[in-house]
Design an enzyme around this catalytic site. Structure first.
Site, short mmCIF file in Angstrom:
data_model
loop_
_atom_site.label_atom_id
_atom_site.label_comp_id
_atom_site.label_asym_id
_atom_site.label_seq_id
_atom_site.Cartn_x
_atom_site.Cartn_y
_atom_site.Cartn_z
NE ARG A 154 -3.86 -1.95 2.62
CZ ARG A 154 -3.85 -3.28 2.68
NH1 ARG A 154 -2.71 -3.92 2.72
NH2 ARG A 154 -4.99 -3.96 2.71
CG HIS A 213 -2.87 3.39 6.15
ND1 HIS A 213 -3.31 3.51 7.44
CD2 HIS A 213 -3.09 4.62 5.60
CE1 HIS A 213 -3.77 4.72 7.68
NE2 HIS A 213 -3.64 5.43 6.57
CG ASN A 249 -6.33 7.56 10.32
OD1 ASN A 249 -6.10 6.46 9.83
ND2 ASN A 249 -6.00 8.69 9.75
CG HIS A 284 -13.41 3.26 -2.13
ND1 HIS A 284 -13.17 4.58 -1.80
CD2 HIS A 284 -13.85 3.27 -3.41
CE1 HIS A 284 -13.47 5.35 -2.83
NE2 HIS A 284 -13.88 4.58 -3.82
NE ARG A 294 -9.83 8.86 3.21
CZ ARG A 294 -10.26 8.29 4.33
NH1 ARG A 294 -11.03 8.96 5.16
NH2 ARG A 294 -9.95 7.04 4.62
NE ARG A 297 -3.62 -2.39 -1.84
CZ ARG A 297 -4.06 -3.43 -1.13
NH1 ARG A 297 -3.20 -4.35 -0.72
NH2 ARG A 297 -5.33 -3.57 -0.81
FE1 HDD Z 1 -6.17 7.05 3.25
C1 HDD Z 1 -5.21 3.82 2.83
C2 HDD Z 1 -7.35 6.29 6.39
C3 HDD Z 1 -6.78 10.37 3.83
C4 HDD Z 1 -5.41 7.72 0.05
N1 HDD Z 1 -6.25 5.39 4.38
C5 HDD Z 1 -5.80 4.15 4.04
C6 HDD Z 1 -6.03 3.23 5.10
C7 HDD Z 1 -6.63 3.93 6.11
C8 HDD Z 1 -6.77 5.29 5.65
C9 HDD Z 1 -7.07 3.38 7.45
C10 HDD Z 1 -5.64 1.77 5.10
C11 HDD Z 1 -6.77 0.88 4.72
C12 HDD Z 1 -6.32 -0.55 4.80
O1 HDD Z 1 -6.13 -1.04 5.92
O2 HDD Z 1 -6.16 -1.14 3.74
N2 HDD Z 1 -6.85 8.13 4.81
C13 HDD Z 1 -7.36 7.62 5.97
C14 HDD Z 1 -7.96 8.69 6.74
C15 HDD Z 1 -7.79 9.84 6.02
C16 HDD Z 1 -7.09 9.47 4.81
C17 HDD Z 1 -8.65 8.51 8.08
C18 HDD Z 1 -8.21 11.23 6.34
C19 HDD Z 1 -9.20 11.52 7.10
N3 HDD Z 1 -6.07 8.73 2.15
C20 HDD Z 1 -6.41 10.01 2.55
C21 HDD Z 1 -6.36 10.91 1.42
C22 HDD Z 1 -5.99 10.16 0.34
C23 HDD Z 1 -5.81 8.80 0.83
C24 HDD Z 1 -6.69 12.39 1.46
C25 HDD Z 1 -5.79 10.55 -1.10
C26 HDD Z 1 -6.27 11.60 -1.68
N4 HDD Z 1 -5.35 5.97 1.74
C27 HDD Z 1 -5.17 6.46 0.49
C28 HDD Z 1 -4.69 5.41 -0.48
C29 HDD Z 1 -4.65 4.13 0.41
C30 HDD Z 1 -5.07 4.66 1.77
C31 HDD Z 1 -3.45 5.74 -1.21
C32 HDD Z 1 -3.38 3.30 0.42
C33 HDD Z 1 -3.81 1.88 0.28
C34 HDD Z 1 -5.23 1.94 0.01
O3 HDD Z 1 -5.66 3.24 -0.02
O4 HDD Z 1 -5.97 1.01 -0.21
O5 HDD Z 1 -5.57 5.28 -1.51
#
Ligand code: HDD
Length: 713
Positions: A69, A72, A145, A336, A355, A366
Site C-alpha cells: 500500500r 498504511h 484512524n 474505500h 479520497r 496494487r
Molecule cells: Fe487514506 C489507505 C485512512 C486520507 C489515500 N487510508 C488508508 C487506510 C486507512 C486510511 C485506514 C488503510 C486501509 C487498509 O487497511 O487497507 N486516509 C485515511 C484517513 C484519512 C485518509 C482517516 C483522512 C481523514 N487517504 C487520505 C487521502 C488520500 C488517501 C486524502 C488521497 C487523496 N489511503 C489512500 C490510499 C490508500 C489509503 C493511497 C493506500 C492503500 C489503500 O488506499 O488502499 O488510496
C-alpha cells in the site's frame, strides 16, 4: 430478521484450501512424484528447460509479491461482527442499523501509515482503523484512524504530505519515522496541521495495543433516513479496554525486541478468546446546525467536542477470528471510503471528496486490475449483477449475450432497483455555487482546536508532548525548520514552545514566517490563508486526554506480568500471583535465566515461559519478583536489573515480597523510591492474597507517569 453473522465466513469457505492428507500436485493438478530434484541431463548435468514442474514452481515464486500500500502498508487484521445495540431507523435507512441484535460480519485492519510492510508496529504514527461491514445491502467501509482529525484540509495536499513523511527519496531513510527534515519542513509550512501534530506528538501515536485505541471516521458524514431527511454524523469507536499508550523510550525498545508487538498482541488475544471489542457511536448534528459552531463541519482538521454533541452508542464490534491467510485476507483487503450503502452518504469535506477517487484507483496498481472486488475477502455477500465485464483475472463467468443496459434481449436485466426497494440515491443536497479553486474562509482557524487539545491534557501528557517534539525536532538537521516549528508551537501554547526550545537549544521566534513559494504572488501564496486562532466554545475536554478519558475502565484484562524467577522460588507465591491475575483475565508469565523449568522451594518445578534473553520488561505491563529465590544471584544479574530499570523508567508496577524486596533495593533507582510511588508494591513478609490484590489494583492505573520528571512544569 435473519442473523447473518456467519455469512461472510461461509462465503470465504468456498475458496479455502487445506493440503492435510492430500497429495502434492502442480497447479494443473498433475501429481508430483519428486519435489526435491529438478530434471537434469545426468545427475551432475545441467537442468532441462523441459522441466515444467520446476518452471511452474519458480515462476510462481518469482511473482509472489505485489506492491505494498502507498500508505498504511504495515497492518494486521481480524474477522468479527458488528451488533446493533441501539437501532437508529429515525436517522438512517441503512439496513444493518435497523434492529437491535442484528449482526453483520466485519473484517477490520489496523495499520501504521508511514512505514513499509515489514516495519515496526511501534513507530510514532497515526494508526489506521478500517472496518469492512459485509451488509445485506452491500459493502460499507468505515476507513478511519485512531486520531479524529487529519494533517491537511484538501486532498490535493495528500501526495505532498506523504512524500514529506516517507523516507527521504535520496537515501530512503528514515524508515517508519516522521523525525526527519522533509516531514517537518512541510509541516512547518502548513499551519493547518497543528491540531493533528498535537495528537501525533501525544501518546495517541504509540498505543499499548490496537485493542486499546479509539477509532474515528474523521470526516463528517451524512445519514439519510427513509423519508430522505439527513443529519450530519461523526463516527467513533470506543474500546472496551480503554485507551492506553506505552512510553516513547519503551516503544523504541519494543521495536527492537518485538517489531510485531501489536500484531502479536491482536493475534494472541483472539487465539486466547480475549476478543477485542469496541462500541460504535455517532455524534449527530442536525442539518440546521451546520453553521452553528466555531469551526466548519467540513473541515477535517476539526473535531466536534463531545461536550457540544455527545456520542450516542449504536452498537458494538467484536473481533473473534484471526485470518486463515495473511496475504489472502489482510493484504488483499481493499477499503474505500466510497463504499457506502443506502442511508449513509458523504459530506462535502474536500479531503473526503478526494479520497473518493483515490482508493479504487490505488487498487488498480496494487491488486493488478479492476476485478479486485472478486477477491474473496473483498467480495460482497449481497448479490452482485451488472454489465461490467472482463479485465485481468476475471473470476465470474457471466452467462448470456447481454452486457449493456438498456436491453430487450436480456429482458431488461439486470434491472434498476427502485429507491423504495433499496436502490441507492445520493442525498439531493442543493448546491448553488461558482466553480472556484479556493478554500473556504471558515477553514482558516488553524490553532483554536490545537489549543483545545493541548489544554485538555494532564501535566504528564503535556510533558510527553514536549519530549516527543524535542525528539522529533532534535532529529531535524536544518535549523530554520526547527525555528519555524517553534513559531507555530508558540501559537498553540507559549510555554510548550519554550520548553521544546530549551531542549533544542533554540529561541522561540517572535513572528511567524512562511517563506513565499517561488512563482506565487504574496497575496495568494499557493492558496494558503493567513492562519487564525478562534476561541473555542469548549476550553477543555476530558475525551481528548488518554489519562482522563471517560472510556477508561479499571480493567487489567489481557495484561501481561513478568514473574522473575530462579531456583528456590516460592511455588505458592508464583501460583498465587498467577491465579489472582487469571481471575482478572490477565496473565503471569514465568521468566528465568534459562528455559525449561526452575526448582521451587518445596522441591517441585515450575515451567519457564521465557528466558531473560528471549523476553524483556518492555513486552510486559508489570514485573513481580516472588520470594524464596537466590536474591544475591538475581541482584547481580544485569538482565534482571534491566527488567527492573525499564519497568521503573516506563512507570510500570513493580512488586516483590519477602527477601525478594532486596533485589529492588539493589536496583539503581532504589535511592529515588519514595512512599508516594503507588506503583511499587513491596512487603517484607511472604506475599498474601492482599498483596496480590494490591498489585492488581495498582495495575488498573496502567502507569505511574508522575515518576517521570515533568518537562512542562
Ligand atoms: Fe487514506 C489507505 C485512512 C486520507 C489515500 N487510508 C488508508 C487506510 C486507512 C486510511 C485506514 C488503510 C486501509 C487498509 O487497511 O487497507 N486516509 C485515511 C484517513 C484519512 C485518509 C482517516 C483522512 C481523514 N487517504 C487520505 C487521502 C488520500 C488517501 C486524502 C488521497 C487523496 N489511503 C489512500 C490510499 C490508500 C489509503 C493511497 C493506500 C492503500 C489503500 O488506499 O488502499 O488510496
Amino acid at each position: 430478521m435473519k442473523n447473518f453473522q456467519n455469512e461472510k465466513q461461509r462465503d470465504l469457505s468456498t475458496n479455502k484450501s487445506d493440503g492435510t492428507n492430500k497429495v502434492l500436485t502442480t497447479n494443473q493438478g498433475v501429481l508430483i512424484n519428486d519435489d526435491n530434484n529438478s530434471l537434469k541431463a545426468g545427475e551432475r548435468g545441467p537442468s532441462l528447460l523441459e522441466d515444467f514442474i520446476l518452471r511452474e514452481k519458480i515462476t510462481h515464486f518469482d511473482h509472489e509479491r505485489i506492491p505494498e500500500r502507498v500508505v498504511h502498508a504495515r497492518g494486521s487484521g481480524a474477522h468479527g461482527f458488528f451488533e446493533v445495540t441501539n437501532p437508529i431507523p429515525e436517522l438512517t435507512k441503512a439496513g444493518f442499523l435497523q434492529e437491535a441484535g442484528l449482526k453483520t460480519p466485519v473484517f477490520t485492519r489496523f495499520s501504521t501509515v508511514a512505514g513499509s510492510r515489514g516495519s515496526t508496529d511501534l513507530a510514532r504514527d497515526v494508526r489506521g482503523f478500517a472496518v469492512k461491514f459485509y451488509t445485506q445491502e452491500g459493502i460499507f467501509d468505515l476507513v478511519g484512524n485512531n486520531i479524529p482529525v487529519f494533517f491537511i484540509q484538501d486532498a490535493s495536499k495528500f501526495p505532498d504530505l506523504v512524500h514529506a513523511v516517507k523516507p527521504e527519496p535520496h537515501n530512503e531513510m528514515p524508515q517508519a519515522a516522521s523525525a526527519h527534515d522533509t516531514f517537518w519542513d512541510f509541516i512547518s509550512l502548513m499551519p493547518e496541521s497543528m491540531h493533528m501534530i498535537m495528537w501525533t506528538m501525544s501518546d495517541r501515536a504509540i498505543p499499548r495495543s490496537y485493542r486499546m485505541m479509539e477509532g474515528f471516521g474523521v470526516h463528517t458524514f451524512r445519514l439519510v433516513n427513509a423519508e430522505n431527511q439527513s443529519v450530519f454524523v461523526k463516527f467513533h469507536w470506543k474500546p472496551k479496554l480503554g485507551t492506553h499508550a506505552v512510553a516513547w523510550d519503551e516503544a523504541q525498545k519494543i521495536s527492537g525486541k518485538n517489531p510485531d508487538f501489536h500484531r502479536q498482541d491482536l493475534w494472541d488475544a483472539i487465539e486466547m478468546g480475549n476478543f477485542p471489542e469496541w462500541e460504535l457511536g455517532v455524534q449527530v448534528i442536525p442539518a440546521e446546525d451546520e453553521h452553528k459552531y466555531d469551526f466548519d463541519l467540513l473541515d477535517p482538521t476539526k473535531i466536534v467536542p463531545e461536550e457540544l454533541v455527545p456520542v450516542t452508542i449504536v452498537g458494538r464490534m467484536v473481533l473473534d477470528k484471526n485470518p486463515d491467510n495473511f496475504f489472502s485476507e489482510t493484504e488483499q483487503i481493499a477499503f474505500h471510503p466510497g463504499h457506502v450503502v443506502p442511508g449513509i452518504d458523504f459530506s462535502n469535506d474536500p479531503l473526503l471528496q478526494g479520497r473518493l477517487f483515490s482508493y479504487t484507483d490505488t487498487q488498480l496498481t496494487r491488486l493488478g486490475g479492476p476485478n479486485f472486488h472478486e477477491i474473496p475477502i473483498n467480495r460482497s455477500i449481497a448479490p452482485v449483477h451488472n454489465n461490467q465485464r472482463d479485465g485481468l483475472m476475471r473470476q465470474e463467468v457471466n452467462v448470456g449475450r447481454v452486457s449493456y443496459h438498456p436491453n430487450t434481449l436480456g429482458g431488461g436485466c439486470p434491472y434498476q432497483a427502485k429507491i423504495a426497494e433499496g436502490g441507492f440515491s445520493s442525498f439531493n443536497e442543493r448546491i448553488e455555487a461558482h466553480k472556484v479553486r479556493e478554500r473556504s474562509e471558515s477553514f482558516a482557524d488553524h490553532f483554536g482546536q490545537a489549543k483545545l487539545f493541548f489544554n485538555s491534557q494532564t501535566p504528564e501528557e503535556k510533558s510527553h508532548i514536549v519530549k516527543a517534539l524535542r525528539f522529533e525536532l532534535g532529529k531535524v538537521e536544518t535549523t530554520a525548520i526547527r525555528v519555524r516549528m517553534l513559531g507555530l508551537l508558540s501559537q498553540v501554547d507559549v510555554t510548550l514552545a519554550e520548553k521544546v526550545a530549551l531542549g533544542l537549544g533554540a529561541q522561540v521566534p517572535s513572528t511567524l514566517e512562511f517563506p513565499v513559494n517561488k512563482g506565487v504572488s504574496p497575496e495568494n501564496e499557493g492558496g494558503n490563508q493567513e492562519p487564525q486562532t478562534i476561541e473555542q466554545a469548549v476550553s477543555t475536554s476530558d475525551a481528548l486526554s488518554m489519562i482522563n478519558n471517560p472510556t477508561n475502565s479499571p480493567t487489567i484484562e489481557s495484561r501481561k506480568v513478568a514473574i522473575l524467577c530462579s531456583d528456590g522460588v516460592s511455588e505458592s507465591a508464583v501460583l498465587n500471583m498467577k491465579n489472582a491475575l487469571k481471575k482478572q483475565g490477565a496473565k503471569g508469565c514465568v521468566i528465568a535465566p534459562h528455559l525449561g523449568s526452575v526448582l521451587t522451594d518445596n522441591d517441585g518445578a515450575i515451567a519457564v515461559e521465557h528466558s531473560f534473553l528471549t523476553a524483556s520488561s518492555v513486552l510486559f505491563d508489570a514485573v513481580y519478583i516472588p520470594h524464596g529465590l537466590n536474591v544475591t544471584a538475581l541482584a547481580e544479574n544485569d538482565d534482571v536489573l534491566e527488567y527492573l530499570n525499564d519497568a521503573y523508567k516506563h512507570c510500570k508496577v513493580i512488586g516483590a515480597d519477602g527477601q525478594a524486596t532486596e533485589v529492588i533495593n539493589a536496583a539503581p533507582f532504589a535511592s529515588k523510591l519514595t512512599n508516594d510511588d503507588n506503583g511499587i508494591i513491596l512487603t517484607s513478609e511472604p506475599a498474601t492474597d492482599v498483596f496480590a490484590q494490591e498489585f492488581i489494583n495498582a495495575m488498573t492505573s496502567h502507569r505511574f507517569w508522575d515518576r517521570e520528571p515533568n518537562l512542562y512544569l
